[in-house]
Every structure is written in C-alpha cells, then in structure tokens.
Scaffold this active site. Structure first.
Site, short mmCIF file in Angstrom:
data_model
loop_
_atom_site.label_atom_id
_atom_site.label_comp_id
_atom_site.label_asym_id
_atom_site.label_seq_id
_atom_site.Cartn_x
_atom_site.Cartn_y
_atom_site.Cartn_z
N ASP A 465 55.67 53.33 80.88
CA ASP A 465 55.44 53.44 81.47
C ASP A 465 55.06 54.96 82.28
OD1 ASP A 465 58.02 54.62 82.03
OD2 ASP A 465 58.42 53.73 83.99
N GLU A 466 53.77 55.62 82.12
CA GLU A 466 53.21 56.24 82.45
C GLU A 466 51.56 56.51 82.67
OE1 GLU A 466 54.33 60.94 82.47
OE2 GLU A 466 55.82 59.75 81.80
N TRP A 526 49.40 74.16 84.91
CA TRP A 526 49.40 71.85 85.36
C TRP A 526 48.02 73.04 85.80
CZ3 TRP A 526 52.98 72.88 82.82
CH2 TRP A 526 53.41 71.98 81.76
N GLU A 737 55.75 64.11 71.51
CA GLU A 737 56.58 64.57 72.63
C GLU A 737 57.18 65.63 72.54
OE1 GLU A 737 56.75 63.59 77.11
OE2 GLU A 737 57.64 62.13 75.66
#
Length: 885
Positions: A465-466, A526, A737
């Site tokens: 859910d991302e 980021w 990941e």
C-alpha cells in the site's frame, strides 16, 4: 554510402497529439565508412507526404547537429499533421539524399479551443459508487471520412471502445500526474474505425490514483476528488472539407459495468453475469440507461500526453504448480513481475474464483502476504457460466511471482494462466553481459526492478500500500535507468510534476506526485532530485530544453536550502532520511549512522555545482558566477565543519567517505585519508558494504575512481550477506528493498517495509555499464549525450569477458573486451556515425597494440594514440574497431 534513419520528433516516432509548438526532431546517420561526420543538413516540413506544399524549409545549414534540432520559426497549429524529411552531407560533400518521410500531429494547443464537457455517472439513491460505470454515445457520420482523431482524458482511469472494440493499446490512462495542476490528454487516430451511418463510442471508468485508495493508513482515498469523470472530443474531417465534432455532453448515457470494484492496491471484482454484450456497438438499446451528470472541472490543467504510455509488454507462462504445506494451490511464474494474471476458467453461473498475489513463499514454503501491509491484491471473478471464460483486469496492477488459486477446482492446467507484464513502454537501450552468470542474473534483476517500478511514475515498490514516486529513489537510480531504457520522456514528465508540486518556498515533496501530508517534503538526497534528474537527462540525451524548463525549480530548491537554519553554507536543520536503511544504523532504526547534516551539506554542495553548470549551459553567466562563488563557500564551510586540521573526516562511516570523495569535496591529504579510511572500514567488515540508499549508488565508483578497482570487484562478487549477489543466492529475480529481505535462516527482515521489488540498490548497474563495460559520455558542453563517447573498460576480478551495448540518440555503442589464455586482451568497439570516441586500452603499450592487425598509427579512423600510465588512449571516429594487445 550515407543514409539517414531513425527520424524522431520529441523522442517519438510519428507521434500524434503532441502540444509542442516548436517541436524538435532528431535523426541518425549510417555509413559503411569510418570517421563519418555530418557537415550540413536540410529539413523540410510539408502538409502532404509528397512534399508538394512546403510549410518550412531550413535550407542547407552548416552544422553537425542531428539531435534535438528545433524547427525555429515554425508555428504549429492545433490538430494538424506535419510531414518532414531530412537530408545531410558529410565532410566530403557526399549527400545522403532525402530520408523517408515522417510526421508528427499536434493536439489541441490552446486550452480555450476545448468544447467538451466533463461528464460522469449519475449518483443516485442506491447507486454502487464503487462499480465502474459505462458511458455511451451513439452518433451518425457521413461517408467520405478523411481523418478522425479522439482526444480523451478522465478524472480517474478510462478505457475507450469504438464500434465494439477497444481504442488504442494504452493502459492506466490518463496516467498519474500532479492532478491539481496537470492532467494528460491522450490522442488516438481512429480514421479506419469509423464508417458512414451509426457509430458508437463508449468508455469505462475506474478509480485509479485519482479516487481510489492511496498511501498507507486507514481510509486514505479520494485524495484528488470523489467523482469520476470523462472528457472527450472526436474530431472528424471529411473529404469535402467539412468537419464535425462529437464531444462529451449531457446527451451521453450511463450504466453500471461488470466491474464492481477496482483499486490500484486491492485488486478488482468482476461479475461476468452483468456483461452488456454490444454496449459499444451500433443498434444497442440503451433506453434503460441513465443520463450522465455534468461535472465541474477546469480545463486549465489539460496537457498533451508527455510520457510514453503504459502497455502490455510481454506474457510470462508459469513454470510450476505446487501445493503448499498449508494446502494452498499456488502457481509459480518464476519471475517477480508487475501487471496482472490472465486466466481461463469454466464453471457454473454465479460461482466465484479468486486470485491472490504474493512475491515470495515463506521459509516453510507457504504463501506469504504480510509484506503487502493493507494492500489486498485480490482478483475476484464471478462466472457467467457455460463456455470457457477468459479474464484479465483493467484498472489495477499487482506485484507478484506467486499466485494462490481459490475456487478453481482440482484440475488446474498451467496453460490456462499467463502473467501479463505492464509498464511504461520505454524503448530498450541497454544490454550488459559478462562471463559470470551471477552478475548476469544481477543485471537481469536490475532490469526487472525497473520494469516493475516504472509504471507511469518511478515507484518505490509495486505490491504494498505505497507505490509512490519517492524522489530519493528516483535520483539514485536514474543514471542506471538511462542505460537500460530511453527514460527521457518518462523523467521529463515526472520532473514537470515535481516542479508543479514544489512548495512556494522551493521545498520538494518526498514523493511526486505529492500525496502525503503538507509537512512531508525537503529531505536532503530526496529533494535533490529536482536538480539531479534534469541534469542526468541532459547528460545522457543532450537535452538542453529540460534544463531550461526546470531551471527555476532547480534554483528554488537551492534557495530553500539556503533559507534553512542560521548558516546558509551548512544544512544542519530539518528532517532528513539520511543514509536510509544503512546497515550501520542503530537498533530499531531505519537511518544509517552517517550524520544527517553531513549528508545534507554534501548534497547541497553537489546540487549547487550542478546548478552552476546548468546556468552556464543555458546562457546565464551571471548566475553561473553566483553559484560558483556559493559552491566555493559551501566547500570551505564543509571542510571547516567536517574535516580535521590533519585531514581526517569527522564522520567515520563508509557512506561519509564515499560522499566526500564522489562529490569532489576533499582534496590532498583529506582525499588520501578518506580513501584509506574507506578501505579500512571495508577491511573491518570483511569487505562487505554497510551503506544504505545514499552511499550505495556511489560506492563502487569511488573505489574504481581512486585506484581501488580490486576492492570494487571484490564487493561486486561477494555472495554472503550483505551483498548484491546474496539476494541471488536466495532466489531473487528483482532487486530487494533490504539487503536481508530474506535472512540467511529463511526468515524475513520485517513485514512492515520489505519489498522484494525495489530498484534503489540496482544503481550498481550504472557501474557495470560505465566501468566494467566502460561506456560513458563526455560531459563537456556540446559533447554530452554521447556525441563524444568515452570507452574506458576496467577489467577486474574473475571476469574474463564483458560486453555492453547502448542505443543512444546517435546510434548503438558497443564495447566488448575479452582476455585470452595467452595473456592477450581484445577490445571490440562500435562508434556511431557523427560521433567520436576516446578509447582506453587498459594495460596496453603503444608500440605493441594493434587495430584489426595494424599498428595504431596506420589504422584507418584513428586520429591519435597516446601512452598513459597503465593504458593507451586512442581517439577514433565512427566505425567498428578491434583492438588487441
């Protein structure tokens, strides 16, 4: 023989519906001779493919440019097809003759031209708002159609049908953009799909990113809006010169479809008993359908399609059928993939089958879904009964290798199932292979990590859910991505969304499109995607326009950093992800041990250096001087803050040494000591990395750039945890990941954040292409985008051969080296026409190296050969070469 091939307009072959008023075209040259360069070109544009009526003629232009040639002075108009062709001349005056003709077609260039209304399903008492609606319009056309185009978009996702069949091969249209500011319109040529008399156009809508569940947490949905809507215009031109338009308006009709639920995360529920056969064909009775409702929505956000569309790319057949210890029937596709499962089933009307999706099995061999968090990834299909029924979803995608079957009975046939791979249809540009099969599997996993996560936006994971466009992940991987695929349109679109979602003070959200809370923005490494991503596209594709477009955004990001804290030269305030998932992190922490203000200031300096270069390239010398002065002051402050008087970095981690060296922040003794410290830290870890998201992409580059090539290869070939090859020993078919997503004892790292398809650590692919195969571009202005190629392979480790190929804007580059048992090395090189290359022959001596059997001084195409320390540098023109030493 000189020949022009590969004509492109804005990166695309014969695009339609584009909104560039001054489009750029590119072409390639082919020749059977060496050292071929273009000396002049001519481009003509016409209304017809016979070029009887020219609209624009460049004349003969003395230039070697064949990439991103802007048709200056040509003002395109809406909904018009433009034909173009090119001829060029080489330095000997030989002409290519005219190329084949190509075209582009504009969309609606002025938003004020739109006539359609936004329409959606009526929302009445008892209506199922989760059911995907059908929308339908019957209309008549005359005979003698010359051309017809549909322009369509939606709030939500849409799929079109015309006269009973699907329009186009695009999926998940209109794509995911910063919907508040930008919504893409797709164009479809439907000239051959219309006929005189009654015609019908229909659409089905789905929740998608617009209305559906998005991000994590309870009931996070309808972030952009809670009403689905369609916007469409069909423009018909007749041979007699008249035109007609069919648009979405209140005359359309709507009814429920068999899709009772569709969600990106949760899957799809389909009841085949509710199918309306012929609903998009002439003669269908829609008298019981309801009128649509007008939806209030501004047209100011409409833009033409920018990215390549999502398409079905390939199908994967299952490799096995198994029964788990828990008794589940599970299909193994053999590859962790993204898309959906197509299946055929037969049974009684009203019976239901379910498809559940998972990436891995647990240590006992059971179906494992805990790492999906709240994402259900379930397909439910209710049979209409009778003959075999084949189904595949429309408005959802799953990340999976394994599929649990429920309700299919005991006689399951693998031939009834296929995994349909979907992703943005970017042209494949890269190929890498070497003598080590595990490294080849690593390259495979990197490529499939891209396939799984480049579905319209660069997502972080395709299963839980991302599935969000994390900026840090994107900037870490973009250079690798640019080897694997032509990602220029993909990242151009995404960069424009970043600019649109940037905060008023220049901050950059953690994810693009921005769907998190208002405070979720501006972490170092980021937010630097605002600078690094446009710069990388410029570097790899020679695209100056993206720098011009994004310059304000790049400047705004630097201004944001300067405004933080009390010292504009150090970034030591605010939240930062740091060296995310670094293995030297404290227990129960995701953030590595490297000081976050060190990382922030290092990236600050790096981004300022890139903005300085950008200012020079786009003709802003005063800005370049300003940023050059700022960069010098930041480096000085960085040195005072983090480097001791004796030249030792005050931050003793692998990532700290890597960033200081990679970004050129250390000189002299400090640089030497950082290299020595990095080697010391690697030795302490028995030559295993402890770096996270920030340090890992640069680690091997720093080693090979600083005389530690053997160490870089040693890291590459490690097979135990933590290493790239460890994942492969555990059966990985994509990048994980976490270094230990599956631990050595078969247990899992975590169920909260443990994607098995997450491309960030796949950034090692950049090193495989640039260092092992040795393919790179000169970064000098006018030579970027592989106009001047650097072929500098650095063989090492146990490899005895490696090959890299890269399809650039100029053509394919090839570098293949091989070591023979007698100690000789062979390097085969291909350099495209209208480019040149500097080729390094590692370990060669000038007096003994040959090309195709001739000494270097006598070989055709070689401009010069120079002895360097440990290598011979050879300057060559285009052509194929075989060096031996």
């Amino acid at each position: 023989m000189l020949k022009i091939v590969g004509l492109r307009c804005e990166y695309k072959e014969n695009p339609i519906g584009i909104d560039a008023k001054n489009p750029r075209i590119s072409w390639r040259l082919e020749s059977d001779k060496r050292s071929v360069n273009q000396s002049a070109y001519q481009v003509v544009v016409a209304e017809d493919r016979e070029f009887g009526k020219l609209l624009w003629d460049s004349g003969k232009v003395d230039s070697d440019q064949c990439v991103h040639v802007e048709l200056a002075g040509l003002e395109a108009v809406s909904r018009k097809r433009y034909h173009y062709r090119v001829q060029c001349w080489d330095r000997d005056g030989e002409s290519s003759g005219w190329s084949h003709d190509a075209y582009w077609e504009t969309g609606v260039l002025d938003r004020g031209e739109w006539k359609a209304e936004w329409i959606g399903p009526s929302i009445g008492e008892g209506a199922n708002e989760e059911q995907s609606p059908f929308l339908r319009k019957s209309f008549s056309v005359k005979e003698g159609i010359r051309h017809a185009s549909i322009y369509a978009t939606a709030l939500g996702l849409y799929e079109l049908e015309l006269n009973g069949s699907r329009v186009g091969d695009h999926y998940f249209t209109p794509g995911w953009t910063s919907y508040e500011h930008r919504l893409q319109v797709q164009a479809y040529d439907v000239t051959d799909r219309l006929a005189g008399g009654e015609n019908v156009i229909g659409a089905m809508l789905g929740n998608g990113w617009y209305k559906g569940f998005l991000t994590w947490g309870e009931n996070k949905r309808a972030i952009y809006g809670d009403r689905l809507a369609l916007f469409l215009e069909l423009h018909i031109e007749y041979e007699d010169g008249t035109e007609e338009t069919v648009s979405t308006d209140s005359s359309w009709r709507t009814a429920g479809s068999p899709i009772l639920m569709s969600e990106i995360y949760h899957g799809e529920t389909y009841d085949a008993r509710l199918e309306r056969n012929g609903w998009s064909s002439a003669g269908y009775d829609d008298s019981e359908w309801l009128p649509v409702e007008r939806i209030s929505q501004s047209n100011d956000i409409l833009i033409a399609q920018e990215n390549d569309p999502v398409r079905k790319i390939e199908e994967i057949k299952p490799i096995g059928l198994l029964t788990t210890p828990a008794g589940d029937t599970v299909i193994d596709l053999g590859q962790n993939m993204v898309g959906w499962l197509k299946f055929t089933v037969q049974g009684e009307a009203g019976s239901e089958v379910q498809i559940h999706h998972a990436e891995v099995l647990d240590g006992e061999g059971n179906f494992y879904t805990d790492n999906m968090r709240s994402a259900k990834q379930i397909i439910r299909y209710v049979l209409k009964g009778g003959e075999p029924e084949t189904y595949e979803p429309r408005f959802t995608f799953q990340g999976f290798r394994y599929v649990r079957l429920i309700g299919f009975g005991e006689n399951v046939r693998l031939d009834d199932f296929a995994g349909v791979v979907l992703h943005t249809d970017m042209a494949t540009t890269g190929f890498f292979e070497c003598s080590d099969p595990l490294v080849n599997q690593l390259q495979h996993n990197i490529e499939w990590g891209l396939k799984g996560n480049f579905l319209d936006v660069p997502t972080d994971c395709p299963q839980r859910d991302e599935r969000l466009g994390w900026t840090g992940d994107a900037q870490m991987f973009i250079r690798t991505a640019a080897y694997l695929k032509n990602v220029a349109p993909f990242f151009t679109k995404w960069s424009r969304d970043l600019k649109a979602d940037q905060t008023n003070n220049g901050g950059v959200p953690f994810v693009i499109p921005h769907v998190l809370d208002a405070n979720s923005h501006s972490s170092a490494a980021w937010g630097d995607a605002a600078v690094i991503c446009p710069w990388t596209i410029y570097l790899c594709y020679g695209d100056k326009r993206i720098l011009e477009e994004q310059y304000d955004s790049m400047q705004a990001w630097i201004s944001y950093i300067r405004d933080q804290g009390e010292n504009e030269l150090l970034w030591n305030t605010g939240f930062h992800f740091g060296d995310w998932l670094g293995l030297d992190s404290k227990p129960d922490s995701y953030i590595g041990a490297t000081d976050r203000d060190y990382i922030a200031t290092a990236f600050y300096a790096y981004s300022v250096s890139l903005v300085q270069k950008t200012a020079t390239i786009i003709g802003k010398p005063e800005d370049a001087a300003k940023y050059g002065e700022l960069y010098g002051r930041i480096v000085e402050a960085f040195t005072k803050e983090f480097v001791t008087p004796s030249g030792r970095l005050s931050v003793p981690t692998q990532t700290a040494q890597v960033l200081g060296l990679m970004f050129g922040l250390l000189e002299g003794t400090a640089k030497d000591r950082a290299v020595a410290k990095l080697m010391e830290l690697l030795d302490e870890s028995k030559f295993h990395l402890t770096t996270g998201f920030v340090g890992t992409p640069y680690l091997n580059h720093v080693l090979s750039d600083n005389g530690k090539l053997d160490a870089a290869y040693q890291l590459l070939f490690q097979k135990d945890y933590p290493s790239w090859l460890y994942q492969i020993t555990k059966g990985a078919t994509t990048i994980w990941e976490h270094w230990d997503g599956i631990k050595e004892d078969g247990s899992f790292w975590s169920k909260d954040m443990n994607s098995f398809n997450h491309y960030a650590y796949g950034a090692i692919g950049d090193w495989l292409y640039r260092v092992v195969a040795g393919i790179d571009t000169d970064e000098s202005q006018e030579l970027v985008g592989y106009k001047r190629i650097l072929i500098r392979p650095q063989p090492g480790g146990s490899l005895n051969w490696a090959e890299g190929r890269l399809d650039t804007m100029y053509g394919e580059i090839r570098s293949y080296w091989k070591k023979s048992d007698d100690g000789k090395t062979v390097l085969e090189v291909t350099v495209p026409a209208n480019t040149s290359a500097e080729v390094h022959l590692p370990g060669a001596w000038l007096d003994s190296a040959t090309e195709s059997g001739s000494v270097l001084s006598e070989a055709a195409g070689i401009a010069s050969a120079t002895q360097l320390e440990g290598a011979v540098a050879v300057a060559v023109g285009s052509g194929e070469y075989e060096f031996s030493w």
